[in-house]
Design an enzyme around this catalytic site. Structure first.
Site, mmCIF file in Angstrom:
data_model
loop_
_atom_site.group_PDB
_atom_site.id
_atom_site.type_symbol
_atom_site.label_atom_id
_atom_site.label_comp_id
_atom_site.label_asym_id
_atom_site.label_seq_id
_atom_site.Cartn_x
_atom_site.Cartn_y
_atom_site.Cartn_z
ATOM 1 N N ARG A 165 0.514 22.011 11.061
ATOM 2 C CA ARG A 165 -0.362 21.696 10.105
ATOM 3 C C ARG A 165 -1.025 20.343 9.777
ATOM 4 O O ARG A 165 -0.979 19.669 8.903
ATOM 5 C CB ARG A 165 -0.251 22.301 8.783
ATOM 6 C CG ARG A 165 0.195 23.813 8.742
ATOM 7 C CD ARG A 165 -0.980 24.672 8.727
ATOM 8 N NE ARG A 165 -0.572 26.068 8.429
ATOM 9 C CZ ARG A 165 -0.165 26.885 9.447
ATOM 10 N NH1 ARG A 165 -0.044 26.435 10.689
ATOM 11 N NH2 ARG A 165 -0.145 28.033 9.024
ATOM 12 N N SER A 237 -3.269 28.379 1.465
ATOM 13 C CA SER A 237 -2.113 28.110 1.233
ATOM 14 C C SER A 237 -2.108 26.641 0.374
ATOM 15 O O SER A 237 -2.891 25.828 1.229
ATOM 16 C CB SER A 237 -1.259 27.615 2.402
ATOM 17 O OG SER A 237 -1.038 29.059 3.018
ATOM 18 N N GLU A 333 -0.717 21.110 1.139
ATOM 19 C CA GLU A 333 -1.656 21.551 2.568
ATOM 20 C C GLU A 333 -3.400 20.932 2.298
ATOM 21 O O GLU A 333 -3.731 20.538 3.254
ATOM 22 C CB GLU A 333 -1.305 22.584 3.166
ATOM 23 C CG GLU A 333 -2.274 22.896 4.292
ATOM 24 C CD GLU A 333 -2.141 24.288 4.867
ATOM 25 O OE1 GLU A 333 -0.969 25.038 5.151
ATOM 26 O OE2 GLU A 333 -3.135 25.066 5.279
HETATM 27 P P1 FAD Z 1 -12.948 21.475 4.839
HETATM 28 O O1 FAD Z 1 -12.031 21.970 3.793
HETATM 29 O O2 FAD Z 1 -14.356 21.145 4.332
HETATM 30 O O3 FAD Z 1 -12.138 20.115 5.300
HETATM 31 C C1 FAD Z 1 -10.889 19.838 5.595
HETATM 32 C C2 FAD Z 1 -10.402 18.700 5.985
HETATM 33 O O4 FAD Z 1 -11.102 18.392 7.356
HETATM 34 C C3 FAD Z 1 -11.105 17.513 5.282
HETATM 35 O O5 FAD Z 1 -10.173 16.346 5.333
HETATM 36 C C4 FAD Z 1 -12.388 16.918 5.871
HETATM 37 O O6 FAD Z 1 -12.549 15.905 5.576
HETATM 38 C C5 FAD Z 1 -11.978 17.210 7.195
HETATM 39 N N1 FAD Z 1 -13.117 17.550 8.265
HETATM 40 C C6 FAD Z 1 -13.873 18.712 8.131
HETATM 41 N N2 FAD Z 1 -14.909 18.775 9.060
HETATM 42 C C7 FAD Z 1 -14.609 17.537 9.863
HETATM 43 C C8 FAD Z 1 -15.224 17.173 10.910
HETATM 44 N N3 FAD Z 1 -16.446 17.762 11.524
HETATM 45 N N4 FAD Z 1 -14.580 15.875 11.628
HETATM 46 C C9 FAD Z 1 -13.871 15.305 10.929
HETATM 47 N N5 FAD Z 1 -12.984 15.631 9.548
HETATM 48 C C10 FAD Z 1 -13.638 17.049 9.157
HETATM 49 N N6 FAD Z 1 -5.794 27.267 7.510
HETATM 50 C C11 FAD Z 1 -4.686 27.679 8.412
HETATM 51 O O7 FAD Z 1 -4.230 26.764 9.193
HETATM 52 N N7 FAD Z 1 -4.212 29.036 8.546
HETATM 53 C C12 FAD Z 1 -4.818 30.133 8.051
HETATM 54 O O8 FAD Z 1 -4.389 31.310 8.243
HETATM 55 C C13 FAD Z 1 -5.766 29.562 6.855
HETATM 56 N N8 FAD Z 1 -6.043 30.807 6.037
HETATM 57 C C14 FAD Z 1 -6.903 30.423 5.033
HETATM 58 C C15 FAD Z 1 -7.297 31.437 4.124
HETATM 59 C C16 FAD Z 1 -8.113 31.227 3.134
HETATM 60 C C17 FAD Z 1 -8.538 32.534 2.123
HETATM 61 C C18 FAD Z 1 -8.594 29.844 2.870
HETATM 62 C C19 FAD Z 1 -9.250 29.529 1.642
HETATM 63 C C20 FAD Z 1 -8.059 28.877 3.799
HETATM 64 C C21 FAD Z 1 -7.354 28.994 4.667
HETATM 65 N N9 FAD Z 1 -6.831 27.959 5.610
HETATM 66 C C22 FAD Z 1 -6.056 28.496 6.729
HETATM 67 C C23 FAD Z 1 -7.439 26.665 5.369
HETATM 68 C C24 FAD Z 1 -8.757 26.554 5.910
HETATM 69 O O9 FAD Z 1 -9.439 27.540 6.261
HETATM 70 C C25 FAD Z 1 -8.634 25.606 7.264
HETATM 71 O O10 FAD Z 1 -7.870 24.358 7.142
HETATM 72 C C26 FAD Z 1 -10.091 25.134 7.893
HETATM 73 O O11 FAD Z 1 -9.989 24.702 9.237
HETATM 74 C C27 FAD Z 1 -10.550 24.227 7.042
HETATM 75 O O12 FAD Z 1 -12.161 24.237 7.417
HETATM 76 P P2 FAD Z 1 -13.190 23.785 6.548
HETATM 77 O O13 FAD Z 1 -14.616 23.697 7.489
HETATM 78 O O14 FAD Z 1 -13.484 24.560 5.252
HETATM 79 O O15 FAD Z 1 -12.854 22.179 5.989
HETATM 80 P P1 NAP Z 2 3.755 35.823 6.394
HETATM 81 O O1 NAP Z 2 3.541 36.684 7.474
HETATM 82 O O2 NAP Z 2 3.988 36.739 4.988
HETATM 83 O O3 NAP Z 2 4.924 34.775 6.266
HETATM 84 C C1 NAP Z 2 5.303 34.000 5.328
HETATM 85 C C2 NAP Z 2 5.572 32.643 5.802
HETATM 86 O O4 NAP Z 2 6.753 32.894 6.786
HETATM 87 C C3 NAP Z 2 4.530 32.271 6.662
HETATM 88 O O5 NAP Z 2 4.078 31.046 6.042
HETATM 89 C C4 NAP Z 2 5.014 32.028 8.050
HETATM 90 O O6 NAP Z 2 4.781 30.534 8.660
HETATM 91 C C5 NAP Z 2 6.404 32.226 8.103
HETATM 92 N N1 NAP Z 2 6.704 33.176 9.171
HETATM 93 C C6 NAP Z 2 6.708 34.494 9.128
HETATM 94 N N2 NAP Z 2 6.873 34.970 10.218
HETATM 95 C C7 NAP Z 2 7.217 33.918 11.073
HETATM 96 C C8 NAP Z 2 7.837 34.269 12.314
HETATM 97 N N3 NAP Z 2 7.929 34.930 13.137
HETATM 98 N N4 NAP Z 2 8.017 32.753 12.991
HETATM 99 C C9 NAP Z 2 8.067 31.870 12.329
HETATM 100 N N5 NAP Z 2 7.430 31.524 11.078
HETATM 101 C C10 NAP Z 2 7.122 33.002 10.299
HETATM 102 O O7 NAP Z 2 2.431 35.172 5.818
HETATM 103 P P2 NAP Z 2 1.061 35.102 5.311
HETATM 104 O O8 NAP Z 2 0.711 34.758 3.890
HETATM 105 O O9 NAP Z 2 0.861 36.961 5.386
HETATM 106 O O10 NAP Z 2 0.325 34.774 6.560
HETATM 107 C C11 NAP Z 2 -0.007 35.314 7.670
HETATM 108 C C12 NAP Z 2 -0.451 34.108 8.563
HETATM 109 O O11 NAP Z 2 -1.598 33.680 8.057
HETATM 110 C C13 NAP Z 2 0.670 32.911 8.550
HETATM 111 O O12 NAP Z 2 0.915 32.301 9.818
HETATM 112 C C14 NAP Z 2 0.046 31.948 7.656
HETATM 113 O O13 NAP Z 2 0.362 30.667 8.236
HETATM 114 C C15 NAP Z 2 -1.514 32.031 7.838
HETATM 115 N N6 NAP Z 2 -2.005 31.780 6.636
HETATM 116 C C16 NAP Z 2 -2.375 30.451 6.458
HETATM 117 C C17 NAP Z 2 -3.153 29.965 5.344
HETATM 118 C C18 NAP Z 2 -3.183 28.461 4.863
HETATM 119 O O14 NAP Z 2 -4.346 28.225 4.061
HETATM 120 N N7 NAP Z 2 -2.767 27.637 5.712
HETATM 121 C C19 NAP Z 2 -3.333 30.975 4.391
HETATM 122 C C20 NAP Z 2 -3.275 32.385 4.704
HETATM 123 C C21 NAP Z 2 -2.552 32.818 5.800
HETATM 124 P P3 NAP Z 2 3.706 29.736 8.996
HETATM 125 O O15 NAP Z 2 2.603 29.607 7.984
HETATM 126 O O16 NAP Z 2 4.110 28.668 9.643
HETATM 127 O O17 NAP Z 2 2.850 30.810 10.061
#
Ligand code: FAD
Ligand code: NAP
Length: 337
Positions: A165, A237, A333
């Site tokens: 991340r 998250s 995050e």
């Molecule tokens: P923004 O929130 O608008 O920006 C995020 C950051 O990136 C800021 O610092 C911004 O300045 C910068 N930025 C944006 N665009 C640019 C650009 N073109 N150039 C340079 N900098 C830029 N994230 C995960 O990793 N895994 C997930 O599974 C995941 N699930 C999510 C589920 C939900 C319901 C929600 C709401 C969020 C989730 N996220 C997840 C977080 C998010 O969706 C990601 O981080 C996504 O990439 C953010 O995109 P955005 O366009 O909304 O960025």
């Molecule tokens: P989940 O599957 O219930 O898992 C809980 C946590 O355990 C996650 O954070 C995941 O880490 C870790 N995990 C589970 N299985 C794993 C494995 N086999 N090996 C290593 N790590 C493991 O999580 P969930 O909430 O339903 O989300 C599912 C996936 O979507 C996850 O990968 C999660 O990161 C992603 N997600 C991310 C965001 C965001 O905003 N970043 C929001 C929603 C969902 P990791 O997070 O490192 O994968």
């Protein structure tokens, strides 16, 4: 003609639905428009903030800056051989539209990243990841524009310094570049990453394994657990899963034998932050207009007209409780402004 707005309401541009304004706002549709904007004399000394969909942001006050929302569009196949394709995708494309496109075309690599909100340009910033796949596994290179010097730079995968991340764009070069295009190396020969959580069993319910069914399984799992920002505003998250060294891990497992963890690189352990928060009794916790989601303790939600500070205060409260109980400092995050 590029429109520049003053005191622009950002409520629809952040998935927490926080009501703040941007002093200036513009949505350039091309790299030329972006350069034109950055070249304008009145903005040379004004701070800049780039936003995609605002799905990883928390605004705690009005933004006294030029907010730039890239709307550059386009998905283009630029190279291929019998095994791989290189696809160039513009920063303003919606991430999940690109995933759907790849699946339709039969290119594998991003299907596990289905339904992540946001734009393609933000994906490298935090090296988005889900279900065992991260952006770093498929990113070939990325083009970016230096905000001050207005020079183009191409970053190879290695130069992005991807980590869990994290990337160079969230650290050393935070706020320095605007990502304009991302190039992906996708595979025509499909190999699936299914060893994560319940992905295999969800697929068994569907029957066959192909790109579309993997995408469907990921979408089903996400929809069943995570709140849709349109219905319950959130930014996914809020905290990262902490990674601890061997010594800290041994202390934790002795005191908390049920702790949820996963082995990480270099003899370290990734601890499920959601488990830590749940253990502190905070899953489903609500105070006023904000709370911790009932299904996923990493997700903080806005139940009504919460301010950014209401959410920030909840996050700080959770962090303190987790620190007092486990001696672990949870890292945000979400990007807080
Ligand atoms: P923004 O929130 O608008 O920006 C995020 C950051 O990136 C800021 O610092 C911004 O300045 C910068 N930025 C944006 N665009 C640019 C650009 N073109 N150039 C340079 N900098 C830029 N994230 C995960 O990793 N895994 C997930 O599974 C995941 N699930 C999510 C589920 C939900 C319901 C929600 C709401 C969020 C989730 N996220 C997840 C977080 C998010 O969706 C990601 O981080 C996504 O990439 C953010 O995109 P955005 O366009 O909304 O960025
Ligand atoms: P989940 O599957 O219930 O898992 C809980 C946590 O355990 C996650 O954070 C995941 O880490 C870790 N995990 C589970 N299985 C794993 C494995 N086999 N090996 C290593 N790590 C493991 O999580 P969930 O909430 O339903 O989300 C599912 C996936 O979507 C996850 O990968 C999660 O990161 C992603 N997600 C991310 C965001 C965001 O905003 N970043 C929001 C929603 C969902 P990791 O997070 O490192 O994968």
């Amino acid at each position: 003609m590029l429109q520049i707005s003053n005191n622009f309401l950002l409520k629809k541009f952040n998935t927490f639905n926080i009501e703040v304004t941007a002093k200036y706002f513009a949505a350039p549709q091309s790299v030329d428009e972006l350069k034109f904007l950055l070249n304008k004399k009145e903005f040379l000394k004004v701070p800049k903030l780039i936003i995609g969909s605002g799905s990883n942001m928390l605004f705690t006050k009005d933004i006294n800056a030029l907010v730039i929302h890239p709307e550059i569009k386009g998905i283009e196949l630029i190279d291929e051989n019998y095994e791989h394709v290189i696809v160039k995708v513009a920063a303003g494309e919606v991430w999940d539209n690109f995933v759907a496109w790849s699946v339709r075309k039969g290119y594998s690599g991003v299907e596990n990243l289905s339904l992540i909100p946001g734009r393609v340009g933000a994906a490298p910033v935090q090296n988005i990841g889900a279900y065992g796949v991260e952006l770093k596994d498929v990113l070939y290179k990325t083009d970016a524009l230096d905000i001050e010097l207005l020079e183009h730079k191409t970053f190879t995968n290695q130069e992005c310094e991807f980590a869990y991340r994290n990337s160079i764009f969230k650290n050393k070069f935070k706020g320095k570049y605007i990502i304009t295009y991302v190039y992906f190396k996708l595979s025509k020969k499909h190999s699936f990453q299914l060893n994560y959580g319940n992905l295999k069993s969800e697929l068994q319910k569907i029957g066959q394994i192909n790109l579309q069914t993997v995408r469907d399984a990921v979408i089903n799992m996400r929809r069943s657990k995570l709140p849709e920002p349109d219905e319950l505003p959130n930014a996914g998250s809020f905290f990262k899963n902490p990674v601890v060294n061997d010594e800290k891990f041994k202390q934790l497992i002795t005191r908390f034998p049920d702790i949820v963890y996963y082995p990480a690189d270099n003899n370290k352990y990734k601890i499920a932050a959601a488990w830590l928060i749940d253990y502190c009794g905070l899953k489903g916790y609500r105070i006023g207009n904000v709370g911790v989601h009932k299904n996923q303790a990493l997700v903080l939600v806005n139940y009504g007209n919460a301010s950014g500070n209401d959410i920030l205060n909840l996050a700080l409260y959770i962090r303190q409780k987790v620190f007092n109980t486990f001696g672990i400092n949870l890292e945000f995050e979400v990007n807080v402004w």
